[in-house]
Design a protein around this motif. Structure first.
Motif, PDB file in Angstrom:
ATOM      1  N   GLU A 109       0.843  -1.201   0.000  1.00 31.95           N
ATOM      2  CA  GLU A 109       0.000   0.000   0.000  1.00 31.95           C
ATOM      3  C   GLU A 109       0.876   1.249   0.000  1.00 31.95           C
ATOM      4  N   SER A 110       1.889   1.271   0.860  1.00 32.05           N
ATOM      5  CA  SER A 110       2.783   2.435   0.933  1.00 32.05           C
ATOM      6  C   SER A 110       3.562   2.597  -0.364  1.00 32.05           C
ATOM      7  N   ALA A 116       3.573   5.195  -7.225  1.00 30.43           N
ATOM      8  CA  ALA A 116       2.651   5.302  -8.361  1.00 30.43           C
ATOM      9  C   ALA A 116       1.448   6.186  -8.079  1.00 30.43           C
ATOM     10  N   GLY A 117       1.387   6.817  -6.895  1.00 31.01           N
ATOM     11  CA  GLY A 117       0.279   7.719  -6.608  1.00 31.01           C
ATOM     12  C   GLY A 117       0.327   8.933  -7.525  1.00 31.01           C
ATOM     13  N   HIS A 319      -4.227  -0.451  -5.043  1.00 26.33           N
ATOM     14  CA  HIS A 319      -5.123   0.281  -4.144  1.00 26.33           C
ATOM     15  C   HIS A 319      -4.409   1.491  -3.546  1.00 26.33           C
ATOM     16  N   GLY A 320      -3.166   1.302  -3.109  1.00 30.42           N
ATOM     17  CA  GLY A 320      -2.398   2.409  -2.559  1.00 30.42           C
ATOM     18  C   GLY A 320      -2.177   3.507  -3.578  1.00 30.42           C
ATOM     19  N   PHE A 359       1.690   6.684   4.982  1.00 27.95           N
ATOM     20  CA  PHE A 359       1.949   6.162   6.332  1.00 27.95           C
ATOM     21  C   PHE A 359       0.662   6.056   7.141  1.00 27.95           C
ATOM     22  N   GLY A 360      -0.277   6.965   6.900  1.00 27.39           N
ATOM     23  CA  GLY A 360      -1.556   6.876   7.600  1.00 27.39           C
ATOM     24  C   GLY A 360      -2.304   5.595   7.263  1.00 27.39           C
ATOM     25  N   ILE A 361      -2.311   5.223   5.988  1.00 25.73           N
ATOM     26  CA  ILE A 361      -2.958   3.975   5.575  1.00 25.73           C
ATOM     27  C   ILE A 361      -2.299   2.788   6.270  1.00 25.73           C
ATOM     28  N   SER A 362      -0.969   2.789   6.336  1.00 23.06           N
ATOM     29  CA  SER A 362      -0.252   1.675   6.986  1.00 23.06           C
ATOM     30  C   SER A 362      -0.552   1.620   8.484  1.00 23.06           C
ATOM     31  N   PHE A 363      -0.553   2.774   9.150  1.00 27.83           N
ATOM     32  CA  PHE A 363      -0.872   2.802  10.586  1.00 27.83           C
ATOM     33  C   PHE A 363      -2.294   2.307  10.834  1.00 27.83           C
TER      34      PHE A 363
END
Length: 493
Positions: A109-110, A116-117, A319-320, A359-363
């Protein structure tokens, strides 16, 4: 000589120690959720501090700090809710442990978000509202802030209830509600909203049909064959090739926008080339892996395990790359408007904003993700590696088909719709086989209709909860956003 009261003293001491042990266990049980909550608060505060240091220290610094904190909160909620769709099937099929799934998902995700974001994002969520209808920059900032807060609160509530919802639709609802409150109904692009409403039905139905079709194919061509292992050697490499082709096209089309823009035809050609290469590589590997396996269904699960893990990782990367914009899009719009005193339909996203999203998604995944992963992977219907593989494959193919048709779809709805499709297909197939064998059984051994209903393979309570959450996501987020916008605007005046 031992005192007669010694035994009583020791038994009393044992009871007291036992009570202390239970008290410690209860304290740990109660405090464990608070640890995650504390870490999440610390991350949100850290995101605000970082934003304050990097924003340049102008008069709008406090607005940027507040927006960064809300953006971090939204990213945590995306990690807690949305990522379950990618990892849930693999965990439910026992192809991955919960810990392994969280580590893989957090990494990919990160990586997807940072590598690629998109460097340019439509801050008004795919043309939902016209920013030129806003009276001034302050009104635009409060509208984007209200959209971010409302969508984050809605996703948080859905996670608490145990319903996987679309964060994209949450943001769409938030932007629409704030836009109506700020500039009236005329500011909303209603044809676009109609397409999004249609996707509530199109996404899960298309995902479910494709997943069910692949499961039917696996049953006919592999599971119901006399020599299951020989059939698997023939068809599993083909399925891996299809998976590789689908994911290569998916990533080329949706996940690599920052590096290069690719049209649908080119993406499909890339997919065909990668799929052919995957077939050539996997055929000898599957043949070797299948040596010595017994001719039964349990052996087939081994052959689908590794491809399922790869598919979950690739889904997380894509998704990330795409959904990080749900957290950072409105945040980037606020930062741009606050720093330059103007607002636009598209803005460049600063690197520090992307880092907060990634990092928010990972947390969020680490701290709160297991609840929704279990819901998606275990509680809707029973999954094994073959069924979970069909769900993952369906997710990639459905996005490609939807892009070709020009339809906006939700990755959440596709993945969960795929699980529903697999479960309902199994119900239909089991009922069909039961009817065929019922006439051959004596009356006393036939299954009563009530028992058949009890044996439903898709849990209806979860099905109804999830569908209800999907239907009300956009209007609920819109109403919350409008109320929050009025509150913010009133307080600022």
């Amino acid at each position: 000589m031992t005192s007669p009261n010694a035994g009583k003293k020791w038994s009393t001491l044992d009871r007291d120690l036992n009570r202390i042990s239970h008290l410690e266990s209860a304290t740990l049980y109660v405090s464990r959720p608070m640890v995650g909550f504390g870490i999440a608060i610390a991350f949100i505060v850290l995101a605000g501090v970082a934003a304050g240091l990097l924003s340049g220290g102008d008069s709008n610094t406090m607005i940027i700090i507040a927006a960064a904190g809300v953006g971090a909160y939204m990213a945590i909620n995306i990690g807690a809710n949305d990522v379950a769709n990618n990892m849930g099937p693999a965990v439910g099929a026992n192809a991955l442990t919960m810990g392994g799934a969280i580590v893989i998902a957090a990494f990919f995700e990160s990586a997807g978000a940072l590598l690629a974001g998109g460097d340019v994002v439509s801050t008004i969520s795919k043309g939902i509202i016209d920013p030129s209808g806003m009276a001034n920059t302050t009104i635009f900032i409060w509208a984007m802030m209200a959209a971010l807060i409302s969508s984050a609160l809605w996703v948080n509530l859905a996670t608490w209830v145990g319903a996987p919802v679309s964060t994209t639709h949450s943001v769409v609802g938030g932007v629409m509600g704030a836009g109506i409150a700020a500039a009236g109904f005329a500011a909303v692009n209603w044809p676009t909203m109609a397409k999004i409403a249609a996707s509530w039905v199109i996404s899960p139905v298309l995902g479910g049909v494709i997943a069910a079709a692949f499961l039917a194919f696996i049953k006919i061509k592999i599971i119901y064959q006399d020599d299951k292992i020989a059939a698997a050697r023939r068809w599993v490499p083909v399925l891996i090739g299809i998976m590789a082709a689908a994911f290569a096209s998916y990533l080329a089309l949706k996940g690599l926008k920052k590096i290069i823009k690719i049209d649908l035809q080119t993406a499909l050609l890339i997919g065909v080339a990668v799929g052919g290469l995957a077939y050539v590589i996997s055929a000898p590997l599957i043949r070797k892996q299948s040596e010595g396996l017994e001719n039964r269904n349990k052996s087939l699960k081994v052959l689908f395990g590794i491809p399922l893990v790869f598919s979950a990782a690739l889904l997380s990367f894509a998704h990330g790359a795409n959904d990080v914009a749900n957290a950072v899009g409105p945040l980037a719009a606020i930062v741009h408007a606050a720093e330059f005193g103007e607002f636009a339909a598209k803005v460049s996203i600063p690197n520090w904003v992307m880092i907060i999203g990634a990092f928010g998604i990972s947390f969020g995944l680490f701290l709160f993700g297991p609840k929704l992963i279990r819901m998606v992977g275990e509680k809707i219907t029973k999954l094994n590696p073959m069924r979970a593989y069909c769900v993952a494959l369906s997710a990639a193919i459905t996005v490609i088909v939807a892009s070709w048709l020009g339809l906006p779809v939700s990755s959440t709805h596709i993945a969960v719709g795929g699980i529903f499709g697999v479960g309902f297909y199994r119900e239909w197939h089991a009922e069909r086989r039961l009817r065929k064998t019922a006439v051959q059984r004596p009356p006393e051994k036939r299954i009563a209709p009530e028992e058949r209903r009890r044996r439903k393979l898709v849990r209806r309570s979860h099905f109804m909860t999830i569908v209800a959450a999907w239907v009300i996501t956009v209007p609920a987020a819109a109403l919350m956003s409008a109320a929050i916008f009025y509150a913010l605007n009133t307080l600022s005046n």
